[in-house]
Design an enzyme around this catalytic site. Structure first.
Site, PDB file in Angstrom:
ATOM      1  N   HIS A   1     105.536  90.559  28.203  1.00 59.34           N
ATOM      2  CA  HIS A   1     104.796  91.831  28.267  1.00 59.34           C
ATOM      3  C   HIS A   1     104.140  92.086  26.921  1.00 59.34           C
ATOM      4  CE1 HIS A   1     103.895  96.051  29.109  1.00 59.34           C
ATOM      5  NE2 HIS A   1     104.097  95.755  30.361  1.00 59.34           N
TER       6      HIS A   1
ATOM      7  N   ASP B   1     107.562  92.983  37.424  1.00 57.94           N
ATOM      8  CA  ASP B   1     107.236  92.112  38.566  1.00 57.94           C
ATOM      9  C   ASP B   1     108.329  91.114  38.898  1.00 57.94           C
ATOM     10  OD1 ASP B   1     103.909  92.214  37.312  1.00 57.94           O
ATOM     11  OD2 ASP B   1     104.686  93.216  39.094  1.00 57.94           O
TER      12      ASP B   1
HETATM   13  C1  SDX Z   1     102.184  93.843  34.322  1.00 59.75           C
HETATM   14  O1  SDX Z   1     100.332  96.142  30.400  1.00 59.75           O
HETATM   15  C2  SDX Z   1     101.127  96.616  31.273  1.00 59.75           C
HETATM   16  O2  SDX Z   1     101.741  97.645  31.084  1.00 59.75           O
HETATM   17  C3  SDX Z   1     101.223  95.803  32.562  1.00 59.75           C
HETATM   18  C4  SDX Z   1     102.287  96.238  33.540  1.00 59.75           C
HETATM   19  C5  SDX Z   1     101.980  97.605  34.162  1.00 59.75           C
HETATM   20  O3  SDX Z   1     102.928  98.265  34.592  1.00 59.75           O
HETATM   21  O4  SDX Z   1     100.755  97.932  34.283  1.00 59.75           O
HETATM   22  O5  SDX Z   1     103.559  96.270  32.915  1.00 59.75           O
HETATM   23  C6  SDX Z   1     102.350  95.262  34.735  1.00 59.75           C
HETATM   24  O6  SDX Z   1     101.096  93.339  34.347  1.00 59.75           O
HETATM   25  C7  SDX Z   1     103.388  93.075  33.863  1.00 59.75           C
HETATM   26  C8  SDX Z   1     103.052  91.608  33.431  1.00 59.75           C
HETATM   27  C9  SDX Z   1     102.980  90.737  34.668  1.00 59.75           C
HETATM   28  N1  SDX Z   1     102.501  89.373  34.324  1.00 59.75           N
HETATM   29  C10 SDX Z   1     103.313  88.320  34.339  1.00 59.75           C
HETATM   30  O7  SDX Z   1     104.510  88.373  34.578  1.00 59.75           O
HETATM   31  C11 SDX Z   1     102.598  86.997  34.079  1.00 59.75           C
HETATM   32  C12 SDX Z   1     103.397  86.182  33.062  1.00 59.75           C
HETATM   33  N2  SDX Z   1     103.318  86.825  31.765  1.00 59.75           N
HETATM   34  C13 SDX Z   1     102.296  86.369  30.830  1.00 59.75           C
HETATM   35  O8  SDX Z   1     101.119  85.928  31.390  1.00 59.75           O
HETATM   36  C14 SDX Z   1     102.198  87.254  29.588  1.00 59.75           C
HETATM   37  O9  SDX Z   1     103.480  87.503  29.169  1.00 59.75           O
HETATM   38  C15 SDX Z   1     101.458  88.580  29.661  1.00 59.75           C
HETATM   39  C16 SDX Z   1     100.070  88.408  30.229  1.00 59.75           C
HETATM   40  C17 SDX Z   1     102.216  89.562  30.501  1.00 59.75           C
HETATM   41  C18 SDX Z   1     101.339  89.124  28.248  1.00 59.75           C
HETATM   42  O10 SDX Z   1     100.519  88.274  27.556  1.00 59.75           O
HETATM   43  P1  SDX Z   1     100.219  88.483  25.980  1.00 59.75           P
HETATM   44  O11 SDX Z   1     100.721  89.785  25.501  1.00 59.75           O
HETATM   45  O12 SDX Z   1      98.777  88.169  25.757  1.00 59.75           O
HETATM   46  O13 SDX Z   1     101.165  87.407  25.332  1.00 59.75           O
HETATM   47  P2  SDX Z   1     100.722  85.945  24.949  1.00 59.75           P
HETATM   48  O14 SDX Z   1     100.072  85.319  26.141  1.00 59.75           O
HETATM   49  O15 SDX Z   1      99.968  86.005  23.674  1.00 59.75           O
HETATM   50  O16 SDX Z   1     102.146  85.233  24.755  1.00 59.75           O
HETATM   51  C19 SDX Z   1     102.739  85.110  23.483  1.00 59.75           C
HETATM   52  C20 SDX Z   1     103.494  83.764  23.559  1.00 59.75           C
HETATM   53  C21 SDX Z   1     102.583  82.583  23.905  1.00 59.75           C
HETATM   54  O17 SDX Z   1     103.219  81.425  23.376  1.00 59.75           O
HETATM   55  P3  SDX Z   1     102.687  80.800  21.958  1.00 59.75           P
HETATM   56  O18 SDX Z   1     101.191  80.645  22.074  1.00 59.75           O
HETATM   57  O19 SDX Z   1     103.100  81.815  20.913  1.00 59.75           O
HETATM   58  O20 SDX Z   1     103.427  79.490  21.835  1.00 59.75           O
HETATM   59  O21 SDX Z   1     104.467  83.815  24.630  1.00 59.75           O
HETATM   60  C22 SDX Z   1     104.128  82.846  25.613  1.00 59.75           C
HETATM   61  C23 SDX Z   1     102.670  82.473  25.398  1.00 59.75           C
HETATM   62  O22 SDX Z   1     102.410  81.166  25.885  1.00 59.75           O
HETATM   63  N3  SDX Z   1     104.331  83.475  26.914  1.00 59.75           N
HETATM   64  C24 SDX Z   1     104.938  82.912  27.952  1.00 59.75           C
HETATM   65  C25 SDX Z   1     104.963  83.884  28.954  1.00 59.75           C
HETATM   66  N4  SDX Z   1     104.379  84.995  28.506  1.00 59.75           N
HETATM   67  C26 SDX Z   1     103.985  84.741  27.248  1.00 59.75           C
HETATM   68  N5  SDX Z   1     105.447  81.669  28.108  1.00 59.75           N
HETATM   69  C27 SDX Z   1     105.994  81.408  29.310  1.00 59.75           C
HETATM   70  N6  SDX Z   1     106.071  82.308  30.344  1.00 59.75           N
HETATM   71  C28 SDX Z   1     105.567  83.547  30.188  1.00 59.75           C
HETATM   72  N7  SDX Z   1     105.620  84.415  31.183  1.00 59.75           N
END
Ligand code: SDX
Length: 424
Positions: free
Chosen positions: A299, A356
């Protein structure tokens, strides 16, 4: 007034620091370009406050979520969805008579115009219900041209949303549409329109109605997330409520956002099909080569835990138990969570289950197919989208159209030679 000072190009520029009621601070850069010629650069707006809002407070480090100051776990377990709608939109808990009047209006406006049913006939059987919802909300404006009566349109949106969603489900399974019943609560009315068939009466189980009530409240608002920011941006052009919601639905659909709940179940099914080896899946996520993410984890704001996920994990146990359902998916989800939370990759990146991760398991237990999961998110989030859109509209001194700046990195000036292409 607290100030920050920007030192740039040998000069000092004082910048006001503003503070919210929970102690959050921000540098006010509204005059930065006029004073310094500089703009801020913050792709994906990770460090940018787009507005002041009094609706929802989140503290990502402490796992705090409050609606109008009330803690989410208390609201979710003590309120009914329609009261939360009114509270988010109008800024306080309704008086009993206000709530009764609001519920009566929502009941009286549940039907959609009969001509709107013709749209459903045109969709192919496999049409994704989110595509239908985005189109139908935009189409609502053709039946209710923006007469400026925002409160009436708010009632229409909240009342008809459950009908549009249930009809999209019935369309997808080729069953006849079920009309609303006026003596049912909002959640019960929706569930009956989803699962009743004309040939027999359908009694909505109370535990399923209460489970849906909980899920709707937990999804009701979440400050400036992607789809809510879309709602505000589209609304900032003075687009009508229906069009703004249609845009927000499209933003929510993405798998990084609300579309994740559907992807979580797909992910768990794939893990189950390949022998439920959680460690193997987690290792695949970590090595990054496949590009797969642990859906339902991570998140932008929560770096400790998502309080909604904790409520949902407990609720999943309770609801499946009450319904006498033993879904191996729930145990698999818990195993995945346990494996991830003991792994340095996730701990270092502060990745925890979000809203989720467990919600889909409860929807499944209620008989709702995964293709409808993000539609369920829409139904819950509607009051939040409306509240944020209305808060912007009601801003003292008016509101401005959203228009971010950029840093141009393309070609510099060059002549456009006449290659005599005009006659081609
Ligand atoms: C919702 O914003 C809100 O409030 C949203 C929400 C709401 O109520 O409206 O809470 C609802 O959308 C919840 C999120 C649902 N999405 C998912 O579950 C999809 C999986 N999650 C990711 O795609 C991600 O965590 C996000 C999109 C939710 C957040 O992305 P960010 O903040 O841009 O984080 P990032 O992609 O920069 O990640 C930081 C690091 C990265 O690794 P490095 O580049 O540092 O090596 O963490 C890793 C990412 O690759 N990472 C994950 C991951 N989420 C982040 N690695 C594996 N699995 C994951 N789920």
């Amino acid at each position: 007034m607290t100030q920050a000072t920007l030192v740039y190009d040998g000069k000092e520029f004082p910048l006001e620091v503003i503070e919210g009621t929970e102690g959050e601070r921000a540098i006010d850069v509204q005059k930065l370009r006029a004073q310094t010629g500089l703009v801020t650069f913050d792709p994906a707006y990770g460090n940018t406050g787009s507005c002041k809002s009094a609706i929802t407070f989140i503290d990502g480090e402490k796992g705090i979520l409050r609606y109008r100051g009330y803690p989410i776990d208390e609201v979710a377990t003590r309120a009914r969805f329609t009261e939360v709608c009114w509270m988010l939109i109008y800024g306080r808990r309704p008086e009993l008579q206000e709530l009764k009047d609001f519920r009566e209006k929502l009941t009286r406006h549940t039907l959609i115009h009969e001509d709107m049913k013709k749209f459903y006939e045109g969709y192919p059987a496999g049409a994704h219900p989110m595509a239908i919802m985005a189109a139908m909300f935009s189409a609502l404006q053709t039946f209710y041209p923006d007469d400026g009566d925002v409160d009436q349109n708010i009632v229409r949106v909240l009342a008809k949303s459950k009908t549009l969603a249930a009809f999209a489900y019935k369309k997808s399974i080729g069953q006849p549409f079920i009309y609303p019943k006026n003596d049912l609560s909002w959640p019960a009315n929706f569930l009956r329109m989803m699962f009743a068939v004309p040939a027999e009466e359908y009694e909505v189980p109370r535990e399923v109605e209460d489970a849906l009530n909980l899920l709707l409240i937990l999804h009701a608002d979440h400050e400036q997330n992607c789809s809510t920011s879309t709602m505000r941006m589209v609304g900032s052009s003075e687009a009508n409520l229906f069009a703004s919601i249609s845009a927000a639905i499209c933003a929510l659909w993405g798998p990084r956002h609300g579309g994740a709940n559907e992807q979580v179940i797909n992910m768990l099914e794939q893990i189950q099909a390949s022998g439920s080896n959680c460690q193997k899946f987690i290792d695949e996520v970590k090595d990054g080569k496949s590009g797969i993410k642990l859906m339902g984890f991570g998140h932008r704001v929560y770096k400790n835990f998502d309080p909604r996920s904790r409520v949902l994990k407990d609720a999943a146990d309770r609801i499946l138990g009450k319904l006498g359902i033993n879904d191996p998916m729930l145990e698999l989800a818990k195993k995945i969570e346990e494996t991830a939370l003991s792994d340095e990759y996730f701990v270092k990146r502060k990745l925890y289950p979000n809203v989720d991760f467990y919600s889909g398991i409860i929807y499944r237990a209620m008989g709702i197919p995964s293709s409808m999961f993000t539609v369920m998110f829409v139904l819950g989030r509607l009051p939040g989208w409306i509240a944020q859109w209305k808060e912007q509209r009601d801003e003292e001194g008016g509101y401005r159209i959203h228009r971010p700046r950029q840093i141009y990195v393309g070609e510099t000036l060059r002549p456009f030679e006449d290659l005599n292409t005009k006659n081609l």
